[in-house]
Design a protein around this motif. Structure first.
Motif, PDB file in Angstrom:
ATOM      1  N   TRP A 211      17.278 -31.356 -80.829  1.00 27.64           N
ATOM      2  CA  TRP A 211      16.573 -31.557 -79.566  1.00 27.64           C
ATOM      3  C   TRP A 211      15.876 -32.915 -79.488  1.00 27.64           C
ATOM      4  O   TRP A 211      15.375 -33.297 -78.430  1.00 27.64           O
ATOM      5  CB  TRP A 211      15.572 -30.420 -79.352  1.00 27.64           C
ATOM      6  N   ALA A 212      15.871 -33.646 -80.598  1.00 22.66           N
ATOM      7  CA  ALA A 212      15.302 -34.996 -80.565  1.00 22.66           C
ATOM      8  C   ALA A 212      16.299 -36.026 -80.040  1.00 22.66           C
ATOM      9  O   ALA A 212      15.891 -37.109 -79.603  1.00 22.66           O
ATOM     10  CB  ALA A 212      14.847 -35.404 -81.966  1.00 22.66           C
ATOM     11  N   LEU A 213      17.599 -35.712 -80.073  1.00 21.72           N
ATOM     12  CA  LEU A 213      18.616 -36.702 -79.711  1.00 21.72           C
ATOM     13  C   LEU A 213      18.477 -37.228 -78.277  1.00 21.72           C
ATOM     14  O   LEU A 213      18.563 -38.448 -78.072  1.00 21.72           O
ATOM     15  CB  LEU A 213      20.011 -36.133 -79.929  1.00 21.72           C
ATOM     16  N   PRO A 214      18.289 -36.375 -77.260  1.00 18.30           N
ATOM     17  CA  PRO A 214      18.165 -36.920 -75.899  1.00 18.30           C
ATOM     18  C   PRO A 214      17.002 -37.895 -75.752  1.00 18.30           C
ATOM     19  O   PRO A 214      17.127 -38.931 -75.086  1.00 18.30           O
ATOM     20  CB  PRO A 214      17.961 -35.668 -75.030  1.00 18.30           C
ATOM     21  N   GLN A 215      15.870 -37.564 -76.373  1.00 20.35           N
ATOM     22  CA  GLN A 215      14.714 -38.453 -76.264  1.00 20.35           C
ATOM     23  C   GLN A 215      14.964 -39.770 -77.002  1.00 20.35           C
ATOM     24  O   GLN A 215      14.592 -40.847 -76.508  1.00 20.35           O
ATOM     25  CB  GLN A 215      13.472 -37.759 -76.828  1.00 20.35           C
ATOM     26  N   ILE A 216      15.578 -39.706 -78.183  1.00 20.31           N
ATOM     27  CA  ILE A 216      15.886 -40.926 -78.939  1.00 20.31           C
ATOM     28  C   ILE A 216      16.787 -41.831 -78.119  1.00 20.31           C
ATOM     29  O   ILE A 216      16.537 -43.043 -77.983  1.00 20.31           O
ATOM     30  CB  ILE A 216      16.546 -40.574 -80.282  1.00 20.31           C
ATOM     31  N   LEU A 217      17.854 -41.260 -77.555  1.00 14.61           N
ATOM     32  CA  LEU A 217      18.799 -42.071 -76.785  1.00 14.61           C
ATOM     33  C   LEU A 217      18.149 -42.653 -75.540  1.00 14.61           C
ATOM     34  O   LEU A 217      18.390 -43.813 -75.187  1.00 14.61           O
ATOM     35  CB  LEU A 217      20.014 -41.216 -76.401  1.00 14.61           C
ATOM     36  N   THR A 218      17.317 -41.868 -74.878  1.00 15.57           N
ATOM     37  CA  THR A 218      16.659 -42.360 -73.662  1.00 15.57           C
ATOM     38  C   THR A 218      15.702 -43.507 -73.978  1.00 15.57           C
ATOM     39  O   THR A 218      15.728 -44.553 -73.321  1.00 15.57           O
ATOM     40  CB  THR A 218      15.902 -41.217 -72.969  1.00 15.57           C
ATOM     41  N   LEU A 219      14.852 -43.310 -74.982  1.00 13.15           N
ATOM     42  CA  LEU A 219      13.895 -44.356 -75.340  1.00 13.15           C
ATOM     43  C   LEU A 219      14.606 -45.619 -75.829  1.00 13.15           C
ATOM     44  O   LEU A 219      14.228 -46.736 -75.465  1.00 13.15           O
ATOM     45  CB  LEU A 219      12.948 -43.839 -76.424  1.00 13.15           C
ATOM     46  N   ALA A 243      16.008 -47.254 -84.099  1.00 15.55           N
ATOM     47  CA  ALA A 243      15.034 -47.085 -85.176  1.00 15.55           C
ATOM     48  C   ALA A 243      13.638 -46.845 -84.620  1.00 15.55           C
ATOM     49  O   ALA A 243      12.908 -45.966 -85.094  1.00 15.55           O
ATOM     50  CB  ALA A 243      15.053 -48.309 -86.091  1.00 15.55           C
ATOM     51  N   ALA A 244      13.242 -47.616 -83.618  1.00 11.17           N
ATOM     52  CA  ALA A 244      11.911 -47.451 -83.020  1.00 11.17           C
ATOM     53  C   ALA A 244      11.762 -46.073 -82.388  1.00 11.17           C
ATOM     54  O   ALA A 244      10.724 -45.412 -82.534  1.00 11.17           O
ATOM     55  CB  ALA A 244      11.679 -48.541 -81.979  1.00 11.17           C
ATOM     56  N   ALA A 245      12.802 -45.612 -81.691  1.00  7.76           N
ATOM     57  CA  ALA A 245      12.740 -44.290 -81.067  1.00  7.76           C
ATOM     58  C   ALA A 245      12.686 -43.193 -82.134  1.00  7.76           C
ATOM     59  O   ALA A 245      11.968 -42.197 -81.977  1.00  7.76           O
ATOM     60  CB  ALA A 245      13.959 -44.088 -80.166  1.00  7.76           C
ATOM     61  N   GLY A 246      13.441 -43.380 -83.224  1.00  7.75           N
ATOM     62  CA  GLY A 246      13.402 -42.406 -84.313  1.00  7.75           C
ATOM     63  C   GLY A 246      12.036 -42.354 -84.978  1.00  7.75           C
ATOM     64  O   GLY A 246      11.529 -41.268 -85.302  1.00  7.75           O
ATOM     65  N   LEU A 247      11.423 -43.502 -85.185  1.00  4.02           N
ATOM     66  CA  LEU A 247      10.081 -43.534 -85.763  1.00  4.02           C
ATOM     67  C   LEU A 247       9.059 -42.851 -84.857  1.00  4.02           C
ATOM     68  O   LEU A 247       8.180 -42.129 -85.327  1.00  4.02           O
ATOM     69  CB  LEU A 247       9.659 -44.986 -86.010  1.00  4.02           C
ATOM     70  N   ALA A 248       9.189 -43.086 -83.553  1.00  2.00           N
ATOM     71  CA  ALA A 248       8.284 -42.417 -82.608  1.00  2.00           C
ATOM     72  C   ALA A 248       8.450 -40.899 -82.699  1.00  2.00           C
ATOM     73  O   ALA A 248       7.466 -40.152 -82.670  1.00  2.00           O
ATOM     74  CB  ALA A 248       8.554 -42.902 -81.188  1.00  2.00           C
ATOM     75  N   GLY A 249       9.696 -40.449 -82.829  1.00  2.00           N
ATOM     76  CA  GLY A 249       9.944 -39.016 -82.951  1.00  2.00           C
ATOM     77  C   GLY A 249       9.356 -38.422 -84.224  1.00  2.00           C
ATOM     78  O   GLY A 249       8.933 -37.263 -84.242  1.00  2.00           O
ATOM     79  N   TRP A 250       9.333 -39.199 -85.305  1.00  2.00           N
ATOM     80  CA  TRP A 250       8.756 -38.719 -86.564  1.00  2.00           C
ATOM     81  C   TRP A 250       7.231 -38.717 -86.520  1.00  2.00           C
ATOM     82  O   TRP A 250       6.594 -37.767 -86.960  1.00  2.00           O
ATOM     83  CB  TRP A 250       9.251 -39.587 -87.719  1.00  2.00           C
ATOM     84  N   LEU A 251       6.647 -39.772 -85.986  1.00  2.00           N
ATOM     85  CA  LEU A 251       5.189 -39.913 -85.999  1.00  2.00           C
ATOM     86  C   LEU A 251       4.507 -39.000 -84.987  1.00  2.00           C
ATOM     87  O   LEU A 251       3.394 -38.524 -85.210  1.00  2.00           O
ATOM     88  CB  LEU A 251       4.802 -41.366 -85.732  1.00  2.00           C
ATOM     89  N   TRP A 252       5.157 -38.776 -83.852  1.00  2.00           N
ATOM     90  CA  TRP A 252       4.575 -37.937 -82.797  1.00  2.00           C
ATOM     91  C   TRP A 252       5.572 -36.836 -82.408  1.00  2.00           C
ATOM     92  O   TRP A 252       6.123 -36.841 -81.314  1.00  2.00           O
ATOM     93  CB  TRP A 252       4.221 -38.794 -81.583  1.00  2.00           C
ATOM     94  N   PRO A 253       5.807 -35.883 -83.323  1.00  2.00           N
ATOM     95  CA  PRO A 253       6.863 -34.882 -83.082  1.00  2.00           C
ATOM     96  C   PRO A 253       6.575 -33.952 -81.925  1.00  2.00           C
ATOM     97  O   PRO A 253       7.495 -33.383 -81.342  1.00  2.00           O
ATOM     98  CB  PRO A 253       6.922 -34.117 -84.416  1.00  2.00           C
ATOM     99  N   GLY A 254       5.328 -33.779 -81.559  1.00  2.00           N
ATOM    100  CA  GLY A 254       5.015 -32.846 -80.489  1.00  2.00           C
ATOM    101  C   GLY A 254       5.057 -33.465 -79.102  1.00  2.00           C
ATOM    102  O   GLY A 254       4.924 -32.757 -78.093  1.00  2.00           O
ATOM    103  N   VAL A 255       5.257 -34.774 -79.016  1.00  2.00           N
ATOM    104  CA  VAL A 255       5.244 -35.455 -77.728  1.00  2.00           C
ATOM    105  C   VAL A 255       6.660 -35.515 -77.154  1.00  2.00           C
ATOM    106  O   VAL A 255       7.584 -35.990 -77.829  1.00  2.00           O
ATOM    107  CB  VAL A 255       4.686 -36.897 -77.867  1.00  2.00           C
ATOM    108  N   THR A 256       6.837 -35.004 -75.963  1.00  2.14           N
ATOM    109  CA  THR A 256       8.144 -35.073 -75.299  1.00  2.14           C
ATOM    110  C   THR A 256       7.996 -35.818 -73.977  1.00  2.14           C
ATOM    111  O   THR A 256       7.066 -35.584 -73.223  1.00  2.14           O
ATOM    112  CB  THR A 256       8.698 -33.659 -75.023  1.00  2.14           C
ATOM    113  N   LEU A 257       8.933 -36.741 -73.752  1.00  2.00           N
ATOM    114  CA  LEU A 257       8.906 -37.531 -72.543  1.00  2.00           C
ATOM    115  C   LEU A 257       9.948 -37.089 -71.523  1.00  2.00           C
ATOM    116  O   LEU A 257      10.016 -37.627 -70.424  1.00  2.00           O
ATOM    117  CB  LEU A 257       9.130 -39.005 -72.897  1.00  2.00           C
ATOM    118  N   LEU A 258      10.766 -36.122 -71.909  1.00  2.00           N
ATOM    119  CA  LEU A 258      11.859 -35.691 -71.022  1.00  2.00           C
ATOM    120  C   LEU A 258      11.639 -34.253 -70.569  1.00  2.00           C
ATOM    121  O   LEU A 258      11.035 -33.477 -71.284  1.00  2.00           O
ATOM    122  CB  LEU A 258      13.202 -35.800 -71.742  1.00  2.00           C
TER     123      LEU A 258
END
Length: 258
Positions: A211-219, A243-258
């Motif tokens: 479920w992180a893939l859509p957010q990574i690709l969008t960011l 890489a930046a989107a992946g790091l954001a997903g690791w550091l703030w796992p509870g934050v969803t932008l989509l």
């Protein structure tokens, strides 16, 4: 910053040291392969370690006190102590980024030593990939593939029930970008994405899940698009944005932008 697996001065030192190593790796690895496309592991290691660190202008060998991350650059006021040639801020900014990453990981994981170790591995491998791609348009298999397997191993240790989801995320991440590249190749007769981008997204899926893939690709797509419009670059490195989107997903796992 209480209840940390490591005190913040240790985190700061680790971040600076790892980022300094990333800078050396990104500067020397592509050049080492240019001399010989398929060196042995021993030859490659020797080329990464030699010659000793030196001024890029006058080639004077640098002493230990001239190699302290950030502080040496500040003490020398951004110039070589020997020839007074200006030294770029790129490596210094990289080192500051590494320090910030280490502190953020300490905040993210608290006293969780295993989580902190995994986070450092994940974050600084991504930092190396981003820096290599930005400098050389290259995402080496020697980093992306071990990162993928490390993500699956970490998932198997921390959340065994989610392992199958992360395996599917790795497969889907690779398939999405490899498929887009194949379509672009048919329509435009040239590659639109490198194979390393697909492998990097697969590795991010292995670490972060389906479920992180859509957010990574969008960011990543938004970041890359804004950068391309701002700089008007024709050849854009997509790895840093992934890489930046992946790091954001690791550091703030509870934050969803989509």
């Amino acid at each position: 910053m209480s209840d940390l697996a490591l005190p913040w001065p240790a985190l700061l030192a680790i971040g600076l040291a790892l980022a300094s190593f990333v800078g050396v790796l990104a500067a020397r690895w592509p050049a080492a392969l240019a001399d010989s496309p398929a060196p042995t592991a021993t030859d490659l290691l020797a080329r990464l370690c030699r010659p000793p660190s030196h001024c890029p202008h006058c080639h004077t060998r640098l002493r230990i006190y001239e190699l302290i991350p950030v502080l040496s650059w500040l003490a020398q006021r951004g110039r070589c102590r020997h020839c007074q040639a200006p030294l770029g801020m790129g490596d210094t900014m990289l080192e500051l980024t590494g320090a910030a990453l280490a502190l953020l990981l300490g905040w993210r994981h608290g006293a969780d030593g295993l989580g902190l170790a995994a986070g450092l591995l994940f974050a600084f491998t991504l930092l190396a990939l981003a820096w290599l791609d930005a400098r050389s348009l290259w995402l080496p298999d020697a980093l992306t593939l071990p990162l993928l397997w490390a993500g699956l191993l970490y998932t198997s240790l921390r959340a065994p029930a989610a392992l199958s989801e992360h395996v599917w995320a790795a497969a889907l991440g690779y398939g999405l970008l490899a498929g887009l590249n194949a379509i672009h190749l048919v329509l435009r007769r040239r590659h639109g994405l490198g194979g390393g981008d697909a492998k990097l997204l697969a590795a991010l899926g292995a670490w972060l899940g389906l479920w992180a893939l859509p957010q990574i690709l969008t960011l990543a797509a938004l970041g890359g698009l804004i950068w391309a419009l701002f700089t008007r670059q024709r050849a854009l490195a997509f790895g840093p944005w992934l890489a930046a989107a992946g790091l954001a997903g690791w550091l703030w796992p509870g934050v969803t932008l989509l």
